[in-house]
Design a protein around this motif. Structure first.
Motif, PDB file in Angstrom:
ATOM      1  N   GLY A 177     -15.187 -12.504   4.152  1.00  0.00           N
ATOM      2  CA  GLY A 177     -13.915 -13.215   4.163  1.00  0.00           C
ATOM      3  C   GLY A 177     -12.824 -12.347   3.576  1.00  0.00           C
ATOM      4  N   PRO A 178     -11.571 -12.781   3.717  1.00  0.00           N
ATOM      5  CA  PRO A 178     -10.455 -11.959   3.232  1.00  0.00           C
ATOM      6  C   PRO A 178     -10.448 -11.838   1.717  1.00  0.00           C
ATOM      7  CG  PRO A 178      -9.680 -14.127   3.896  1.00  0.00           C
ATOM      8  CD  PRO A 178     -11.109 -14.044   4.332  1.00  0.00           C
ATOM      9  N   MET A 179     -10.009 -10.680   1.253  1.00  0.00           N
ATOM     10  CA  MET A 179      -9.804 -10.449  -0.185  1.00  0.00           C
ATOM     11  C   MET A 179      -8.316 -10.162  -0.368  1.00  0.00           C
ATOM     12  SD  MET A 179     -13.228  -8.177  -1.053  1.00  0.00           S
ATOM     13  CE  MET A 179     -12.852  -8.077  -2.811  1.00  0.00           C
ATOM     14  N   ARG A 180      -7.520 -11.200  -0.292  1.00  0.00           N
ATOM     15  CA  ARG A 180      -6.068 -11.054  -0.321  1.00  0.00           C
ATOM     16  C   ARG A 180      -5.608 -10.392  -1.615  1.00  0.00           C
ATOM     17  NH1 ARG A 180      -7.017 -15.978   2.226  1.00  0.00           N
ATOM     18  NH2 ARG A 180      -6.081 -16.150   4.312  1.00  0.00           N
ATOM     19  N   GLY A 181      -4.687  -9.471  -1.471  1.00  0.00           N
ATOM     20  CA  GLY A 181      -4.146  -8.783  -2.628  1.00  0.00           C
ATOM     21  C   GLY A 181      -5.052  -7.710  -3.188  1.00  0.00           C
ATOM     22  N   GLU A 182      -6.147  -7.388  -2.472  1.00  0.00           N
ATOM     23  CA  GLU A 182      -7.096  -6.374  -2.940  1.00  0.00           C
ATOM     24  C   GLU A 182      -7.442  -5.403  -1.804  1.00  0.00           C
ATOM     25  OE1 GLU A 182     -10.102  -7.790  -6.007  1.00  0.00           O
ATOM     26  OE2 GLU A 182      -9.806  -9.618  -4.836  1.00  0.00           O
ATOM     27  N   VAL A 183      -6.428  -4.968  -1.104  1.00  0.00           N
ATOM     28  CA  VAL A 183      -6.651  -4.133   0.078  1.00  0.00           C
ATOM     29  C   VAL A 183      -7.267  -2.784  -0.292  1.00  0.00           C
ATOM     30  CG1 VAL A 183      -5.475  -2.830   1.900  1.00  0.00           C
ATOM     31  CG2 VAL A 183      -4.926  -5.239   1.529  1.00  0.00           C
ATOM     32  N   ALA A 184      -6.762  -2.122  -1.315  1.00  0.00           N
ATOM     33  CA  ALA A 184      -7.290  -0.805  -1.686  1.00  0.00           C
ATOM     34  C   ALA A 184      -8.721  -0.924  -2.212  1.00  0.00           C
ATOM     35  CB  ALA A 184      -6.389  -0.140  -2.731  1.00  0.00           C
ATOM     36  N   TYR A 185      -8.981  -1.936  -3.039  1.00  0.00           N
ATOM     37  CA  TYR A 185     -10.330  -2.167  -3.577  1.00  0.00           C
ATOM     38  C   TYR A 185     -11.300  -2.477  -2.444  1.00  0.00           C
ATOM     39  CZ  TYR A 185     -14.109  -4.369  -6.226  1.00  0.00           C
ATOM     40  OH  TYR A 185     -15.340  -4.696  -6.753  1.00  0.00           O
ATOM     41  N   MET A 232       0.814  -1.215   0.000  1.00  0.00           N
ATOM     42  CA  MET A 232       0.000   0.000   0.000  1.00  0.00           C
ATOM     43  C   MET A 232       0.846   1.263   0.000  1.00  0.00           C
ATOM     44  SD  MET A 232      -3.170  -0.584  -0.403  1.00  0.00           S
ATOM     45  CE  MET A 232      -2.623  -1.903  -1.513  1.00  0.00           C
ATOM     46  N   THR A 233       0.384   2.216  -0.822  1.00  0.00           N
ATOM     47  CA  THR A 233       0.971   3.547  -0.884  1.00  0.00           C
ATOM     48  C   THR A 233      -0.183   4.545  -0.849  1.00  0.00           C
ATOM     49  OG1 THR A 233       0.849   3.684  -3.301  1.00  0.00           O
ATOM     50  CG2 THR A 233       2.849   2.696  -2.345  1.00  0.00           C
ATOM     51  N   PRO A 234       0.084   5.785  -0.492  1.00  0.00           N
ATOM     52  CA  PRO A 234      -0.991   6.785  -0.531  1.00  0.00           C
ATOM     53  C   PRO A 234      -1.622   6.893  -1.908  1.00  0.00           C
ATOM     54  CG  PRO A 234       0.903   7.645   0.657  1.00  0.00           C
ATOM     55  CD  PRO A 234       1.338   6.345   0.054  1.00  0.00           C
ATOM     56  N   GLU A 235      -0.806   6.811  -2.953  1.00  0.00           N
ATOM     57  CA  GLU A 235      -1.314   6.964  -4.313  1.00  0.00           C
ATOM     58  C   GLU A 235      -2.261   5.822  -4.684  1.00  0.00           C
ATOM     59  OE1 GLU A 235       2.221   9.249  -3.598  1.00  0.00           O
ATOM     60  OE2 GLU A 235       1.912   7.076  -3.439  1.00  0.00           O
ATOM     61  N   ARG A 236      -1.920   4.598  -4.301  1.00  0.00           N
ATOM     62  CA  ARG A 236      -2.771   3.451  -4.632  1.00  0.00           C
ATOM     63  C   ARG A 236      -4.097   3.533  -3.881  1.00  0.00           C
ATOM     64  NH1 ARG A 236       0.505  -1.625  -4.673  1.00  0.00           N
ATOM     65  NH2 ARG A 236       0.587  -1.272  -6.918  1.00  0.00           N
ATOM     66  N   LEU A 237      -4.027   3.845  -2.611  1.00  0.00           N
ATOM     67  CA  LEU A 237      -5.262   3.966  -1.825  1.00  0.00           C
ATOM     68  C   LEU A 237      -6.145   5.072  -2.379  1.00  0.00           C
ATOM     69  CD1 LEU A 237      -3.759   3.518   1.731  1.00  0.00           C
ATOM     70  CD2 LEU A 237      -5.427   1.987   0.668  1.00  0.00           C
ATOM     71  N   ASP A 238      -5.556   6.210  -2.703  1.00  0.00           N
ATOM     72  CA  ASP A 238      -6.338   7.331  -3.236  1.00  0.00           C
ATOM     73  C   ASP A 238      -6.985   6.968  -4.566  1.00  0.00           C
ATOM     74  OD1 ASP A 238      -5.684   8.871  -1.075  1.00  0.00           O
ATOM     75  OD2 ASP A 238      -4.206  10.113  -2.122  1.00  0.00           O
ATOM     76  N   ALA A 239      -6.278   6.244  -5.429  1.00  0.00           N
ATOM     77  CA  ALA A 239      -6.804   5.918  -6.753  1.00  0.00           C
ATOM     78  C   ALA A 239      -8.081   5.097  -6.655  1.00  0.00           C
ATOM     79  CB  ALA A 239      -5.750   5.161  -7.562  1.00  0.00           C
ATOM     80  N   PHE A 240      -8.106   4.115  -5.752  1.00  0.00           N
ATOM     81  CA  PHE A 240      -9.310   3.292  -5.582  1.00  0.00           C
ATOM     82  C   PHE A 240     -10.401   4.067  -4.861  1.00  0.00           C
ATOM     83  CE2 PHE A 240      -6.357   0.040  -6.744  1.00  0.00           C
ATOM     84  CZ  PHE A 240      -7.128  -0.952  -7.325  1.00  0.00           C
ATOM     85  N   TRP A 241     -10.012   4.825  -3.857  1.00  0.00           N
ATOM     86  CA  TRP A 241     -11.005   5.624  -3.126  1.00  0.00           C
ATOM     87  C   TRP A 241     -11.694   6.614  -4.057  1.00  0.00           C
ATOM     88  CZ3 TRP A 241     -13.650   6.068   1.286  1.00  0.00           C
ATOM     89  CH2 TRP A 241     -14.271   7.299   1.544  1.00  0.00           C
ATOM     90  N   ASP A 242     -10.911   7.309  -4.871  1.00  0.00           N
ATOM     91  CA  ASP A 242     -11.470   8.352  -5.732  1.00  0.00           C
ATOM     92  C   ASP A 242     -12.547   7.805  -6.658  1.00  0.00           C
ATOM     93  OD1 ASP A 242      -9.669  10.024  -4.534  1.00  0.00           O
ATOM     94  OD2 ASP A 242      -8.364  10.257  -6.287  1.00  0.00           O
ATOM     95  N   VAL A 243     -12.300   6.655  -7.261  1.00  0.00           N
ATOM     96  CA  VAL A 243     -13.249   6.098  -8.230  1.00  0.00           C
ATOM     97  C   VAL A 243     -14.383   5.356  -7.540  1.00  0.00           C
ATOM     98  CG1 VAL A 243     -13.538   4.481 -10.152  1.00  0.00           C
ATOM     99  CG2 VAL A 243     -11.492   5.924 -10.025  1.00  0.00           C
ATOM    100  N   ASN A 244     -14.066   4.476  -6.617  1.00  0.00           N
ATOM    101  CA  ASN A 244     -15.079   3.575  -6.071  1.00  0.00           C
ATOM    102  C   ASN A 244     -15.952   4.201  -4.994  1.00  0.00           C
ATOM    103  OD1 ASN A 244     -13.830   1.794  -7.765  1.00  0.00           O
ATOM    104  ND2 ASN A 244     -12.884   0.569  -6.170  1.00  0.00           N
ATOM    105  N   ALA A 245     -15.359   4.988  -4.126  1.00  0.00           N
ATOM    106  CA  ALA A 245     -16.122   5.555  -3.008  1.00  0.00           C
ATOM    107  C   ALA A 245     -16.473   7.021  -3.241  1.00  0.00           C
ATOM    108  CB  ALA A 245     -15.345   5.394  -1.705  1.00  0.00           C
ATOM    109  N   ARG A 246     -15.456   7.858  -3.481  1.00  0.00           N
ATOM    110  CA  ARG A 246     -15.721   9.299  -3.586  1.00  0.00           C
ATOM    111  C   ARG A 246     -16.694   9.619  -4.711  1.00  0.00           C
ATOM    112  NH1 ARG A 246     -10.894  13.333  -5.047  1.00  0.00           N
ATOM    113  NH2 ARG A 246     -11.326  12.475  -7.133  1.00  0.00           N
TER     114      ARG A 246
END
Length: 292
Positions: free
Chosen positions: A187-195, A120-134
């Motif tokens: 259940g866990p979604m391994r490898g899809e933390v930002a999503y 995880m990086t700030p950029e990766r988290l922001d990219a998913f947040w911006d499209v999926n949630a925001r």
């Protein structure tokens, strides 16, 4: 309103409609079959970056148009919902098809290019947040403002716990919104933390936003479609290992993962008068996968 066409005269915006294998295409087709006017949104550059690639948008348009009922209209619009400046114009353009927008289905999502917690990086988290949630929240806000009485358009922001003012009870729902979450609570979604983070936010805030929209007569529900094969579980375009999938599916009650039509049937019901008493719910439609 004819019973077999419960959405006749209604106008729906469905986001994320760019592939015939996708959930958005199935949802838009179902709403068309129910009589709705359709505005479909797409952002094909996202698909071109995925293992399954982009689809022929002309074929997508033809497929949905063929499901329209006589007299119904359709329009398609491209927009990058990672850019907040494109959100409100999308709602305004959708309203322009018939002069009003009655239904909003936020099906769009960013996927791929994710990772585990160590990645995880700030950029990766922001990219998913911006499209999926925001963008989902901003689309819903713009839709709700378009349905708000003009006399309240300039009202002050709500304070914590404060309710919107309304004049009288509503005879029927004045709008519908459907969000899409994922199976992160089952259940866990391994490898899809930002999503998973961005989708968990939508499920978590459903009750809060639904309560506020209800003051405007708008119903909001969130759908968890479970595992649906939209191409990511095909051997030639998979984005994950499939070695054990076939053996696992043989042990499940129905022997398959979900199909886009399974989700579309639920959403089609949620936006009709038959579901006028359902709101603020996070509904899982996964054929029992979460019970295994």
């Amino acid at each position: 309103m004819h019973a077999s066409l419960p959405l006749a005269g209604r106008t729906a915006l469905v986001t994320g409609v760019s592939r015939r294998r996708g959930i958005g295409f199935a949802v838009a087709t179902k709403l068309a079959e129910l009589g709705a006017n359709l505005v479909i949104h797409h952002h094909r550059p996202h698909d071109l970056d995925q293992p399954w690639g982009g689809d022929d948008l002309d074929a997508v348009r033809r497929g949905i148009r063929s499901a329209l009922t006589p007299g119904a209209e359709m329009r398609d619009l491209g927009a990058d919902l990672a850019d907040p400046a494109q959100v409100e114009p999308l709602i305004d353009a959708a309203r322009g098809l018939t002069g009003e927008l009655d239904l909003l289905v936020c099906n769009h999502a960013k996927s791929g290019d994710d990772g585990g917690i160590l990645d995880m990086t700030p950029e990766r988290l922001d990219a998913f947040w911006d499209v999926n949630a925001r963008s989902t929240l901003l689309l819903t806000a713009a839709f709700a403002r378009s349905r708000r009485p003009k006399a309240e358009a300039d009202a002050a922001p709500l304070r914590p716990g404060e309710r919107l003012r309304r004049d009288a009870p509503f005879a029927e729902p004045r709008g519908r919104v459907v969000w899409m979450t994922s199976g992160q609570v089952h259940g866990p979604m391994r490898g899809e933390v930002a999503y998973a983070t961005s989708k968990a936010a939508l499920a978590g805030v459903t009750a809060t936003v639904a309560a506020e929209l209800l003051e405007l007569g708008i119903l909001l529900n969130t759908v968890d479609p479970g595992p649906v094969n939209t191409g990511y579980l095909d051997a030639e375009t998979a984005d994950r290992p499939l070695d054990e999938l076939e053996a696992y599916l043989a042990t499940t009650p129905f022997g398959r993962v979900g199909r886009p039509e399974d989700v579309a049937n639920l959403i089609g019901w949620l936006v009709t008068p038959a579901a006028a008493w359902v709101t603020g719910q996070v509904l899982t439609s996964d054929g029992g996968f979460s019970l295994g």
